[in-house]
Design a protein around this motif. Structure first.
Motif, PDB file in Angstrom:
ATOM      1  N   ASN A 169       0.855  -1.191   0.000  1.00  0.00           N
ATOM      2  CA  ASN A 169       0.000   0.000   0.000  1.00  0.00           C
ATOM      3  C   ASN A 169       0.884   1.231   0.000  1.00  0.00           C
ATOM      4  O   ASN A 169       2.105   1.147   0.103  1.00  0.00           O
ATOM      5  N   LYS A 171       2.761   4.822  -1.305  1.00  0.00           N
ATOM      6  CA  LYS A 171       3.391   5.329  -2.525  1.00  0.00           C
ATOM      7  C   LYS A 171       4.176   4.247  -3.279  1.00  0.00           C
ATOM      8  O   LYS A 171       4.364   4.341  -4.495  1.00  0.00           O
ATOM      9  N   ASN A 172       4.654   3.248  -2.577  1.00  0.00           N
ATOM     10  CA  ASN A 172       5.375   2.161  -3.234  1.00  0.00           C
ATOM     11  C   ASN A 172       4.519   0.918  -3.428  1.00  0.00           C
ATOM     12  O   ASN A 172       5.026  -0.135  -3.832  1.00  0.00           O
ATOM     13  N   GLY A 173       3.224   1.044  -3.115  1.00  0.00           N
ATOM     14  CA  GLY A 173       2.348  -0.118  -3.144  1.00  0.00           C
ATOM     15  C   GLY A 173       2.223  -0.763  -4.512  1.00  0.00           C
ATOM     16  O   GLY A 173       2.214  -1.997  -4.625  1.00  0.00           O
ATOM     17  N   ALA A 174       2.141   0.040  -5.565  1.00  0.00           N
ATOM     18  CA  ALA A 174       1.972  -0.515  -6.915  1.00  0.00           C
ATOM     19  C   ALA A 174       3.181  -1.366  -7.303  1.00  0.00           C
ATOM     20  O   ALA A 174       3.039  -2.444  -7.887  1.00  0.00           O
ATOM     21  N   ARG A 177       3.149  -4.614  -5.160  1.00  0.00           N
ATOM     22  CA  ARG A 177       2.128  -5.570  -5.618  1.00  0.00           C
ATOM     23  C   ARG A 177       2.548  -6.218  -6.936  1.00  0.00           C
ATOM     24  O   ARG A 177       2.271  -7.407  -7.170  1.00  0.00           O
ATOM     25  N   ALA A 178       3.223  -5.460  -7.802  1.00  0.00           N
ATOM     26  CA  ALA A 178       3.682  -6.019  -9.078  1.00  0.00           C
ATOM     27  C   ALA A 178       4.717  -7.121  -8.839  1.00  0.00           C
ATOM     28  O   ALA A 178       4.686  -8.178  -9.490  1.00  0.00           O
ATOM     29  N   ASP A 181       2.857 -10.148  -7.381  1.00  0.00           N
ATOM     30  CA  ASP A 181       2.068 -10.848  -8.398  1.00  0.00           C
ATOM     31  C   ASP A 181       2.967 -11.658  -9.324  1.00  0.00           C
ATOM     32  O   ASP A 181       2.639 -12.797  -9.705  1.00  0.00           O
ATOM     33  N   SER A 206       4.436  -1.639   4.325  1.00  0.00           N
ATOM     34  CA  SER A 206       3.997  -0.282   3.975  1.00  0.00           C
ATOM     35  C   SER A 206       4.140   0.696   5.133  1.00  0.00           C
ATOM     36  O   SER A 206       4.568   1.843   4.946  1.00  0.00           O
TER      37      SER A 206
END
Length: 334
Positions: A169, A171-174, A177-178, A181, A206
């Motif tokens: 989650n 600012k670095n969450g994306a 998560r990538a 995944d 986070s």
């Protein structure tokens, strides 16, 4: 011939790879001039690499294996392998000729088995052993690429419990998560192939303010390999320790020097990215550039790295400007 070689070198320095190949097209290898033969193949390999023709690049390198000095055979093998690993499985499969016992066909077959079984180490090792039986006289049979030499060691020492430390989650969450995944996609793919798979724990970093506590907790729970952290401050915390008891692959760099044992830092420094942008621009044929970066230490570092690489590639740097925190960049652009 020497004049053609010099002209092709100039073309390659300007990333004009097709022009370099055209210059070299009429020059045939000559076994009586070993050094020239070696130089021609290296130039062709470089040109094909720039043009993103990895199999042709590997073939050019493989063609001079017979003139490589014994002390350079290992590095030459790694060059061929690195080129082949840039090709897709489909490209390798298409290039292989059935019943062809040529040395290069053996290289292609070896590369394809590595690509085909990369998600199943046990199958890859079995395929490698079969290849060694089928190609006992191949140069790679007695001098395997390093990653294949390490295959049996990796299998016998593979971790049974892995912990991922990622921000899921904020600012670095994306990014976190990538990574998660992608890792889990490979995990489930291996599961579907009945591979031996480790236990995977994913820990969200986070909001943590005490990363080392989370790290030691993972070790107490039996983790044998740690991937992460991603946030630089957490990598910095690990770097304060003299030694880590399990291999830890940090997904960022610590700014300072570190000698922490078992801490491996994986990431792309901003300067490296700037150099890659310069290389990509030259490959596309651009010759003149303007540089516009933030007016900060970070901005000046990447501007300098870009400018040095651009000029090394014979590009023309028209101007470098830095902008402040204001929303409008028009003054800097003017």
């Amino acid at each position: 011939i020497k004049h053609a070689v010099a002209r092709s070198q100039v073309s390659l320095s300007a990333y004009e790879a097709q022009k370099a190949l055209d210059i070299l097209s009429g020059i045939a290898p000559n076994k009586q001039h070993i050094e020239l033969t070696r130089q021609l193949a290296q130039l062709r390999a470089t040109a094909y690499r720039i043009l993103n023709h990895p199999i042709d690049s590997a073939k050019a390198l493989a063609s001079i294996s017979y003139v490589i000095p014994k002390e350079n055979v290992k590095s030459h093998t790694e060059q061929i392998w690195e080129a082949l690993m840039q090709a897709s499985g489909a490209q390798l499969s298409e290039a292989i000729t059935a019943l062809d016992r040529s040395t290069f066909n053996g290289w292609l077959t070896l590369a394809l088995l590595a690509k085909s079984h990369q998600n199943n180490l046990d199958e890859e090792l079995a395929a490698l052993n079969q290849w060694l039986e089928d190609w006992p006289e191949h140069p790679a049979a007695t001098n395997l690429p390093t990653e294949l030499q390490l295959l049996s060691t990796i299998i016998s020492n593979r971790p049974r419990h892995i912990t991922l430390f990622l921000p899921l989650n904020g600012k670095n969450g994306a990014v976190g998560r990538a990574v998660k995944d992608g890792f889990l996609a490979a995990y489930y793919d291996a599961l579907n192939q009945n591979s031996q798979i480790p236990r995977i724990d994913v820990v969200d970093t986070s909001t943590t303010t005490h990363f080392l506590s989370l790290y030691h907790q993972a070790l107490e729970q039996g983790s044998e390999l740690v991937i992460g952290p991603l946030q630089k401050e957490n990598v910095r915390a690990l770097a304060t320790l003299p030694e880590l008891t399990v291999p830890t692959l940090a997904l960022n760099y610590h700014d300072g020097d570190t000698s922490t044992r078992n801490l491996f830092q994986f990431g792309l420094a901003a300067e490296d990215e700037a150099r890659q942008v310069a290389q990509a621009a030259r490959r596309k044929g651009f010759k003149r550039t303007l540089v516009l970066t933030p007016d900060s230490e970070w901005g000046r570092r990447i501007a300098l790295a870009y400018a040095e690489e651009w000029q090394n590639l014979n590009g023309e740097l028209l101007e470098t400007q830095h902008f402040g925190e204001e929303n409008s960049y028009s003054n800097a652009i003017k």
